[in-house]
Enzyme design. Structure first.
Site, PDB file in Angstrom:
ATOM      1  N   ASP A  32      46.629  77.349  23.124  1.00  0.00           N
ATOM      2  CA  ASP A  32      48.013  77.794  23.321  1.00  0.00           C
ATOM      3  C   ASP A  32      48.329  78.991  22.424  1.00  0.00           C
ATOM      4  O   ASP A  32      49.049  79.913  22.827  1.00  0.00           O
ATOM      5  CB  ASP A  32      48.988  76.651  22.998  1.00  0.00           C
ATOM      6  CG  ASP A  32      48.844  75.494  23.990  1.00  0.00           C
ATOM      7  OD1 ASP A  32      49.564  74.496  23.855  1.00  0.00           O
ATOM      8  OD2 ASP A  32      47.986  75.612  24.904  1.00  0.00           O
ATOM      9  N   SER A  33      47.766  78.988  21.211  1.00  0.00           N
ATOM     10  CA  SER A  33      48.079  80.081  20.261  1.00  0.00           C
ATOM     11  C   SER A  33      47.623  81.420  20.817  1.00  0.00           C
ATOM     12  O   SER A  33      48.320  82.438  20.679  1.00  0.00           O
ATOM     13  CB  SER A  33      47.381  79.814  18.917  1.00  0.00           C
ATOM     14  OG  SER A  33      45.979  79.666  19.148  1.00  0.00           O
ATOM     15  N   GLU A  34      46.476  81.419  21.502  1.00  0.00           N
ATOM     16  CA  GLU A  34      45.953  82.679  22.075  1.00  0.00           C
ATOM     17  C   GLU A  34      46.843  83.112  23.239  1.00  0.00           C
ATOM     18  O   GLU A  34      47.184  84.280  23.394  1.00  0.00           O
ATOM     19  CB  GLU A  34      44.514  82.480  22.548  1.00  0.00           C
ATOM     20  CG  GLU A  34      43.890  83.648  23.340  1.00  0.00           C
ATOM     21  CD  GLU A  34      43.822  84.966  22.556  1.00  0.00           C
ATOM     22  OE1 GLU A  34      44.123  84.940  21.340  1.00  0.00           O
ATOM     23  OE2 GLU A  34      43.529  85.999  23.177  1.00  0.00           O
ATOM     24  N   LEU A  82      61.916  60.763  55.063  1.00  0.00           N
ATOM     25  CA  LEU A  82      60.810  59.928  55.539  1.00  0.00           C
ATOM     26  C   LEU A  82      61.335  58.557  55.925  1.00  0.00           C
ATOM     27  O   LEU A  82      62.250  58.040  55.283  1.00  0.00           O
ATOM     28  CB  LEU A  82      59.772  59.761  54.417  1.00  0.00           C
ATOM     29  CG  LEU A  82      59.006  61.010  53.993  1.00  0.00           C
ATOM     30  CD1 LEU A  82      58.234  60.727  52.708  1.00  0.00           C
ATOM     31  CD2 LEU A  82      58.058  61.451  55.101  1.00  0.00           C
ATOM     32  N   LYS A 116      54.650  58.785  45.688  1.00  0.00           N
ATOM     33  CA  LYS A 116      55.955  59.365  46.072  1.00  0.00           C
ATOM     34  C   LYS A 116      56.731  59.635  44.785  1.00  0.00           C
ATOM     35  O   LYS A 116      57.259  58.728  44.154  1.00  0.00           O
ATOM     36  CB  LYS A 116      56.717  58.405  46.969  1.00  0.00           C
ATOM     37  CG  LYS A 116      58.006  59.021  47.527  1.00  0.00           C
ATOM     38  CD  LYS A 116      58.679  58.118  48.549  1.00  0.00           C
ATOM     39  CE  LYS A 116      59.938  58.778  49.094  1.00  0.00           C
ATOM     40  NZ  LYS A 116      60.948  59.036  48.032  1.00  0.00           N
ATOM     41  N   GLU A 174      58.275  68.480  45.248  1.00  0.00           N
ATOM     42  CA  GLU A 174      59.199  67.674  44.449  1.00  0.00           C
ATOM     43  C   GLU A 174      59.249  68.227  43.032  1.00  0.00           C
ATOM     44  O   GLU A 174      58.198  68.435  42.405  1.00  0.00           O
ATOM     45  CB  GLU A 174      58.710  66.222  44.445  1.00  0.00           C
ATOM     46  CG  GLU A 174      59.754  65.207  44.093  1.00  0.00           C
ATOM     47  CD  GLU A 174      60.646  64.796  45.273  1.00  0.00           C
ATOM     48  OE1 GLU A 174      60.471  65.336  46.384  1.00  0.00           O
ATOM     49  OE2 GLU A 174      61.516  63.938  45.077  1.00  0.00           O
ATOM     50  N   LYS A 291      50.384  59.945  55.175  1.00  0.00           N
ATOM     51  CA  LYS A 291      50.538  60.873  56.307  1.00  0.00           C
ATOM     52  C   LYS A 291      49.255  60.918  57.131  1.00  0.00           C
ATOM     53  O   LYS A 291      48.165  60.963  56.568  1.00  0.00           O
ATOM     54  CB  LYS A 291      50.816  62.301  55.812  1.00  0.00           C
ATOM     55  CG  LYS A 291      52.107  62.451  55.039  1.00  0.00           C
ATOM     56  CD  LYS A 291      52.307  63.886  54.581  1.00  0.00           C
ATOM     57  CE  LYS A 291      53.668  64.020  53.929  1.00  0.00           C
ATOM     58  NZ  LYS A 291      53.905  65.386  53.396  1.00  0.00           N
TER      59      LYS A 291
HETATM   60  C1  LIG Z   1      57.452  65.297  54.918  1.00  0.00           C
HETATM   61  C2  LIG Z   1      57.776  64.834  53.519  1.00  0.00           C
HETATM   62  C3  LIG Z   1      59.106  64.627  53.131  1.00  0.00           C
HETATM   63  C4  LIG Z   1      59.387  64.196  51.838  1.00  0.00           C
HETATM   64  C5  LIG Z   1      58.326  63.977  50.943  1.00  0.00           C
HETATM   65  C6  LIG Z   1      58.560  63.528  49.610  1.00  0.00           C
HETATM   66  C7  LIG Z   1      57.472  63.332  48.769  1.00  0.00           C
HETATM   67  C8  LIG Z   1      57.678  62.875  47.350  1.00  0.00           C
HETATM   68  N1  LIG Z   1      58.890  62.519  46.941  1.00  0.00           N
HETATM   69  O1  LIG Z   1      56.705  62.821  46.597  1.00  0.00           O
HETATM   70  C9  LIG Z   1      56.160  63.555  49.199  1.00  0.00           C
HETATM   71  C10 LIG Z   1      55.930  63.979  50.502  1.00  0.00           C
HETATM   72  O2  LIG Z   1      54.682  64.211  50.959  1.00  0.00           O
HETATM   73  C11 LIG Z   1      57.011  64.203  51.384  1.00  0.00           C
HETATM   74  N2  LIG Z   1      56.749  64.628  52.659  1.00  0.00           N
END
Ligand SMILES: Cc1ccc2cc(C(N)=O)cc(O)c2n1
Length: 324
Positions: A32-34, A82, A116, A174, A291
Site C-alpha cells: 500500500d505504501s508504494e 427476483l 445474494k 450490488e 440463474k
Molecule cells: C437479475 C438479478 C436481479 C437482482 C439480483 C440481486 C443480486 C444480489 N443482491 O446479490 C444478485 C443477482 O444476480 C441479481 N440478479
C-alpha cells in the site's frame, strides 16, 4: 504530448493496474505504501500542471461540491426484482416450471450460483470505457442519479481495463458495506455522538444517498457486479458465468463465491455450503441467487411481469432478531 503529460498518463495507467490487482483480483503486486507514493506523485504533478488533469484520473474520484438533490434516471432496460424460494420444495417447483416450458430440454440444467448480497442494486454506465453515469435501482424503471457517489467507491474502475472498450456497457451490481467497515463506522458515529446505522444495508443506503460525495468517499463501500444491462459494440459470451468472467477481465469486481452447478442437487449443495460459510464471509447475505447459465435458455424463458422465469432468489430463514 509533452513529457510531463506522458509521465502523468503513465502514472495513471500504473495506478489503475494496481487498483485492479488489489480490488478485483485480490492479488496486490505492491505494498500500500508504494501505491500511496505513486498516487501522491500523480497528485503533485496534477497540482503543478492542472491543464493535464483528466476526468477519470484515479485522483478525481471525489467530486468538488455537494449536490442540491438527485436527478432522476430512467432505466433503458428495467431493473427487475427476483422471485423468491424459501424451501427445497419451492426450488424444485421453480425448476419444474422451467422444464415444462423449455421446448428442447437439455440433459441437465446448468445454473450460475451466487450469494445474494444484502446491499443496494445499482446501474453503472460506461461509454467508450469511461464511467459516465450511475443510478440506484429505484422502482426498477426510474432511479436516482448517484454518479458522483459511485465514483468514490474504490473497487469500481473509473475506466474499463481494456484497449477495445464497448461503445456502451451497463454494469448492474450490488453496492454493500462489509461488516468490519460497518462496525468501525458505528464506533466512530458513537464516539462523535452521531446516529448509528441499524445494519450494513442501511449504512450502505445512507452512504449512497449522501448529497456530499466527500462523505460517501469516507464510507467503506464495495460493488459486486451481477449482470449486464445495455451493451453495444462487443460480442458477449453465451453464458451468464462467461459474461461475469468477462466483466472481471475488464476491471469489474465480481463476487468470489460464484460457481457453476450442473443439476439440481449440486445447486442445493451450493445453497447449503453458502449457508454454512455465511458467518465467515465478512459481508451480509440473505440467501443465494440461482440463474440458468445459458443465455439462449434465459431468452427462451423470458420474464413473468417483473421477475425473470430463469432466476430465483432462494433465501435463508430469517435470522432471529438481532438484539443490539
Ligand atoms: C437479475 C438479478 C436481479 C437482482 C439480483 C440481486 C443480486 C444480489 N443482491 O446479490 C444478485 C443477482 O444476480 C441479481 N440478479
Amino acid at each position: 504530448m509533452t513529457d510531463i503529460a506522458k509521465q502523468m498518463n503513465q502514472l495513471r495507467e500504473t495506478l489503475r493496474y494496481h487498483e485492479y490487482q488489489y480490488h478485483v483480483l485480490d492479488e496486490p503486486k505492491i505494498p500500500d505504501s508504494e501505491y500511496d507514493r505513486l498516487f501522491h506523485q500523480l497528485k503533485t504533478l496534477e497540482q503543478q500542471y492542472p491543464e493535464f488533469i483528466t476526468a477519470n484520473s484515479p485522483t478525481q474520484r471525489v467530486g468538488a461540491k455537494p449536490l442540491s438533490g438527485f436527478s432522476q434516471i430512467i432505466h433503458e432496460i428495467p431493473m427487475l426484482s427476483l422471485d423468491n424460494a424459501f424451501s427445497d420444495e419451492e426450488f424444485y417447483a421453480f425448476v419444474k416450471r422451467i422444464q415444462d416450458r423449455l421446448v428442447l430440454l437439455p440433459e441437465t440444467l446448468e445454473f450460475c450460483c451466487e450469494p445474494k448480497l444484502d446491499g443496494l442494486a445499482v446501474s453503472i454506465l460506461y461509454v467508450n470505457g469511461v464511467l459516465t453515469q450511475a443510478a440506484t435501482r429505484g422502482d426498477g424503471s426510474t432511479g436516482e442519479d448517484i454518479t458522483a457517489n459511485i465514483r468514490t467507491i474504490r473497487n469500481i474502475p473509473l475506466q474499463l481495463l481494456t484497449d477495445h472498450p464497448p461503445a456502451r456497457l451497463e454494469v448492474r451490481g450490488e453496492v454493500f458495506m462489509p461488516q468490519a467497515g460497518f462496525e468501525k463506522l458505528n464506533e466512530l458515529a458513537l464516539a462523535k455522538g452521531e446516529k448509528t446505522f441499524a445494519n450494513p444495508r442501511n449504512a450502505a443506503a445512507g452512504s449512497l444517498r449522501q448529497l456530499d460525495p466527500k462523505i460517501t468517499s469516507q464510507r467503506p463501500l464495495m460493488l459486486n457486479a451481477y449482470s449486464i444491462g445495455i451493451v453495444e459494440g462487443v460480442d458477449l459470451p453465451e453464458t451468464h458465468y462467461g459474461r461475469l468472467q468477462w466483466l472481471k477481465s475488464i476491471g469489474i469486481p465480481v463476487n468470489a463465491e460464484i460457481q457453476l452447478c450442473d443439476g439440481v442437487e449440486n445447486v442445493l449443495n451450493f445453497y447449503r455450503t453458502i449457508q454454512q460459510k455465511r458467518p465467515t464471509l465478512g459481508y451480509d447475505i440473505d440467501g443465494t441467487v440461482l440463474k440458468i447459465n445459458d443465455i439462449a435458455l434465459q431468452q427462451e424463458l423470458g420474464f413473468i411481469s417483473k421477475a425473470p422465469r430463469w432466476a430465483i432468489a432462494y433465501k435463508f430463514p430469517a435470522q432471529e432478531e438481532m438484539t443490539i
